[in-house]
Design a protein around this motif. Structure first.
Motif, PDB file in Angstrom:
ATOM      1  N   VAL A 193       0.860  -1.189   0.000  1.00  0.00           N
ATOM      2  CA  VAL A 193       0.000   0.000   0.000  1.00  0.00           C
ATOM      3  C   VAL A 193       0.890   1.231   0.000  1.00  0.00           C
ATOM      4  N   SER A 194       0.661   2.122  -0.954  1.00  0.00           N
ATOM      5  CA  SER A 194       1.484   3.323  -1.088  1.00  0.00           C
ATOM      6  C   SER A 194       1.122   4.350  -0.016  1.00  0.00           C
ATOM      7  N   LYS A 195       1.895   5.441   0.016  1.00  0.00           N
ATOM      8  CA  LYS A 195       1.655   6.513   0.987  1.00  0.00           C
ATOM      9  C   LYS A 195       0.269   7.114   0.815  1.00  0.00           C
ATOM     10  N   ASP A 196      -0.247   7.137  -0.422  1.00  0.00           N
ATOM     11  CA  ASP A 196      -1.569   7.689  -0.669  1.00  0.00           C
ATOM     12  C   ASP A 196      -2.635   6.596  -0.756  1.00  0.00           C
ATOM     13  N   ASN A 197      -2.381   5.462  -0.091  1.00  0.00           N
ATOM     14  CA  ASN A 197      -3.375   4.396   0.110  1.00  0.00           C
ATOM     15  C   ASN A 197      -3.865   3.743  -1.175  1.00  0.00           C
ATOM     16  N   VAL A 198      -2.956   3.531  -2.122  1.00  0.00           N
ATOM     17  CA  VAL A 198      -3.275   2.782  -3.336  1.00  0.00           C
ATOM     18  C   VAL A 198      -2.589   1.424  -3.247  1.00  0.00           C
ATOM     19  N   ARG A 199      -3.337   0.367  -3.485  1.00  0.00           N
ATOM     20  CA  ARG A 199      -2.787  -0.980  -3.443  1.00  0.00           C
ATOM     21  C   ARG A 199      -2.046  -1.278  -4.745  1.00  0.00           C
ATOM     22  N   LEU A 200      -0.775  -1.706  -4.597  1.00  0.00           N
ATOM     23  CA  LEU A 200       0.079  -1.968  -5.746  1.00  0.00           C
ATOM     24  C   LEU A 200       0.545  -3.412  -5.751  1.00  0.00           C
ATOM     25  N   GLY A 201       0.673  -3.976  -6.939  1.00  0.00           N
ATOM     26  CA  GLY A 201       1.264  -5.303  -7.103  1.00  0.00           C
ATOM     27  C   GLY A 201       2.713  -5.171  -7.537  1.00  0.00           C
ATOM     28  N   VAL A 202       3.616  -5.897  -6.866  1.00  0.00           N
ATOM     29  CA  VAL A 202       5.045  -5.788  -7.143  1.00  0.00           C
ATOM     30  C   VAL A 202       5.606  -7.178  -7.439  1.00  0.00           C
ATOM     31  N   ARG A 203       6.348  -7.304  -8.532  1.00  0.00           N
ATOM     32  CA  ARG A 203       7.043  -8.544  -8.866  1.00  0.00           C
ATOM     33  C   ARG A 203       8.510  -8.406  -8.477  1.00  0.00           C
ATOM     34  N   VAL A 204       9.055  -9.477  -7.896  1.00  0.00           N
ATOM     35  CA  VAL A 204      10.379  -9.408  -7.265  1.00  0.00           C
ATOM     36  C   VAL A 204      11.259 -10.544  -7.765  1.00  0.00           C
ATOM     37  N   GLN A 205      12.555 -10.249  -7.939  1.00  0.00           N
ATOM     38  CA  GLN A 205      13.542 -11.280  -8.263  1.00  0.00           C
ATOM     39  C   GLN A 205      14.695 -11.178  -7.263  1.00  0.00           C
ATOM     40  N   VAL A 206      15.011 -12.320  -6.622  1.00  0.00           N
ATOM     41  CA  VAL A 206      16.143 -12.383  -5.695  1.00  0.00           C
ATOM     42  C   VAL A 206      17.104 -13.446  -6.214  1.00  0.00           C
ATOM     43  N   TYR A 207      18.387 -13.085  -6.364  1.00  0.00           N
ATOM     44  CA  TYR A 207      19.406 -14.017  -6.829  1.00  0.00           C
ATOM     45  C   TYR A 207      20.477 -14.143  -5.748  1.00  0.00           C
ATOM     46  N   PHE A 208      20.937 -15.380  -5.488  1.00  0.00           N
ATOM     47  CA  PHE A 208      21.824 -15.611  -4.358  1.00  0.00           C
ATOM     48  C   PHE A 208      22.546 -16.940  -4.520  1.00  0.00           C
ATOM     49  N   THR A 209      23.483 -17.216  -3.604  1.00  0.00           N
ATOM     50  CA  THR A 209      24.124 -18.529  -3.489  1.00  0.00           C
ATOM     51  C   THR A 209      24.166 -18.909  -2.011  1.00  0.00           C
ATOM     52  N   LEU A 210      24.360 -20.189  -1.757  1.00  0.00           N
ATOM     53  CA  LEU A 210      24.428 -20.690  -0.385  1.00  0.00           C
ATOM     54  C   LEU A 210      25.854 -20.501   0.148  1.00  0.00           C
ATOM     55  N   ASN A 211      25.945 -20.040   1.372  1.00  0.00           N
ATOM     56  CA  ASN A 211      27.242 -19.838   2.012  1.00  0.00           C
ATOM     57  C   ASN A 211      27.920 -21.189   2.240  1.00  0.00           C
ATOM     58  N   ARG A 212      29.162 -21.363   1.737  1.00  0.00           N
ATOM     59  CA  ARG A 212      29.855 -22.649   1.820  1.00  0.00           C
ATOM     60  C   ARG A 212      30.768 -22.782   3.032  1.00  0.00           C
ATOM     61  N   ASP A 213      30.885 -21.737   3.823  1.00  0.00           N
ATOM     62  CA  ASP A 213      31.714 -21.868   5.019  1.00  0.00           C
ATOM     63  C   ASP A 213      31.237 -23.067   5.841  1.00  0.00           C
ATOM     64  N   GLU A 214      32.163 -23.914   6.261  1.00  0.00           N
ATOM     65  CA  GLU A 214      31.792 -25.181   6.893  1.00  0.00           C
ATOM     66  C   GLU A 214      30.888 -24.988   8.103  1.00  0.00           C
ATOM     67  N   ALA A 215      31.257 -24.093   9.007  1.00  0.00           N
ATOM     68  CA  ALA A 215      30.460 -23.881  10.207  1.00  0.00           C
ATOM     69  C   ALA A 215      29.080 -23.312   9.870  1.00  0.00           C
ATOM     70  N   VAL A 216      29.052 -22.373   8.910  1.00  0.00           N
ATOM     71  CA  VAL A 216      27.787 -21.751   8.512  1.00  0.00           C
ATOM     72  C   VAL A 216      26.891 -22.766   7.816  1.00  0.00           C
ATOM     73  N   LEU A 217      27.477 -23.567   6.922  1.00  0.00           N
ATOM     74  CA  LEU A 217      26.699 -24.566   6.196  1.00  0.00           C
ATOM     75  C   LEU A 217      26.151 -25.635   7.138  1.00  0.00           C
ATOM     76  N   LYS A 218      26.957 -26.067   8.077  1.00  0.00           N
ATOM     77  CA  LYS A 218      26.516 -27.055   9.082  1.00  0.00           C
ATOM     78  C   LYS A 218      25.363 -26.494   9.913  1.00  0.00           C
ATOM     79  N   SER A 219      25.469 -25.212  10.290  1.00  0.00           N
ATOM     80  CA  SER A 219      24.392 -24.581  11.049  1.00  0.00           C
ATOM     81  C   SER A 219      23.107 -24.490  10.228  1.00  0.00           C
ATOM     82  N   PHE A 220      23.253 -24.132   8.956  1.00  0.00           N
ATOM     83  CA  PHE A 220      22.078 -24.051   8.085  1.00  0.00           C
ATOM     84  C   PHE A 220      21.387 -25.413   7.983  1.00  0.00           C
ATOM     85  N   HIS A 221      22.165 -26.461   7.805  1.00  0.00           N
ATOM     86  CA  HIS A 221      21.591 -27.801   7.672  1.00  0.00           C
ATOM     87  C   HIS A 221      20.843 -28.206   8.932  1.00  0.00           C
ATOM     88  N   GLU A 222      21.455 -27.994  10.073  1.00  0.00           N
ATOM     89  CA  GLU A 222      20.868 -28.485  11.311  1.00  0.00           C
ATOM     90  C   GLU A 222      19.707 -27.622  11.796  1.00  0.00           C
TER      91      GLU A 222
END
Length: 320
Positions: free
Chosen positions: A109-138
């Protein structure tokens, strides 16, 4: 005696067959045991493995990371390897393809109270650090089965989508709908602010910096996720029609004002010429310029020859 000898021979033959069969069974048992003792694991070139113990005499604890593209990695009997993608991944709302929520868009909802539809793209990779990856898995992977394709998609839906909704909703309240729809600089500012908010919300929601930017390769800096949005569009299409009608009216008004300015300039020019030449002089000048009056400049005491057209004569035929 002959009969007894024959019976003994038969008994010896049967005993030999039993020994052979028993040997084969023992060999099969040994092979099965060896396969259980010597367990092997492979990983695809775009997946990394987490090796966990699972034998009858050890706990199910983390043992090691199996790099992408590994072949016949020896692991213990009963051990398990969970694999996760290490190539660039995406989560797209309102698009087609993998890792997408294709039939949807984020509503804000915009500042002037109009409902808007938004399309989004997120691009990423998984962190390979051993401790971080182990934490993510568990913490995340085991709960959502993210090491499977369906589980991975469910993980994104469960953790990415709510934070995207929150980030866009928080930022959209600072902009009018027409700014986001028509003004590229405002849209860029909105996207930048939304990306910053999403980057703040996601680690807090999942419990760690589990995701890196799309250019991360395991050895460079993690980097920020790529977050882009398409033009926010009012859900009520009548608003767009009204805006376009207003723009057409403003364009027509601007065109008419330009014409009026041109007419005014021409009128001022006429007034100036009338003031200088007089009304009759201006009319004569106008007539000459339009070609309605033709004249010749004759030098004083000069001789001027004016050709006179000769009338065409009709030649009579003999006998007429």
């Amino acid at each position: 005696m002959a009969k007894l000898g024959s019976a003994t021979a038969v008994a010896k033959g049967g005993s030999t067959k039993v020994k052979v069969i028993g040997g084969l069974i023992a060999a099969v048992i040994v092979i099965i045991a060896l396969f259980n003792i010597f367990n092997f694991a492979d990983t695809d070139a775009n997946r990394i493995g987490l090796h966990y113990g699972g034998g009858v005499i050890e706990d199910k604890k983390f043992k090691s990371v199996i790099p992408p593209g590994s072949t016949n990695k020896l692991i213990g009997p009963g051990d398990t390897v969970y694999t996760y993608p290490v190539d660039q991944r995406s989560y797209i709302i309102g698009g087609d393809g993998a890792d997408t929520d294709a039939a949807d868009e984020v509503t804000v909802v915009s500042k002037d109270n109009v409902r808007l539809g938004v399309r989004v793209q997120v691009y990423f990779t998984l962190n390979r650090d051993e401790a971080v990856l182990k934490s993510f898995h568990e913490r995340i992977g085991l709960k959502t089965d993210a090491y499977e394709d369906d589980g991975w998609d469910q993980m994104l839906q469960s953790y990415f989508r709510p934070q995207i909704d929150r980030a866009l909703a928080a930022v959209a309240a600072d902009y009018g709908w027409a700014e986001l729809y028509n003004n590229e600089s405002k849209k860029a500012a909105f996207q930048s602010a939304a990306a910053k908010e999403f980057t703040r919300l996601l680690p807090a929601a999942v419990g760690g910096d589990y995701f890196c930017g799309p250019s991360y390769n395991g050895t460079n800096d993690c980097g920020e996720l790529s977050f882009t949005i398409q033009k926010p569009t009012p859900l009520d299409k009548g608003i767009i029609d009204g805006l376009e009608a207003k723009q057409r009216a403003e364009l027509a008004k601007a065109t008419q004002e330009q014409k009026n300015q041109q007419v005014n300039v021409e009128l001022q020019s006429v007034k100036a010429q009338v003031a200088m030449l007089g009304a009759q002089g201006y009319l004569l000048k106008t007539a000459i310029e339009s070609g309605k009056i033709q004249f010749m400049v004759i030098p004083q005491n000069g001789n001027v020859s004016i050709p006179v057209p000769t009338p065409a004569t009709t030649t009579q035929q003999p006998g007429n």
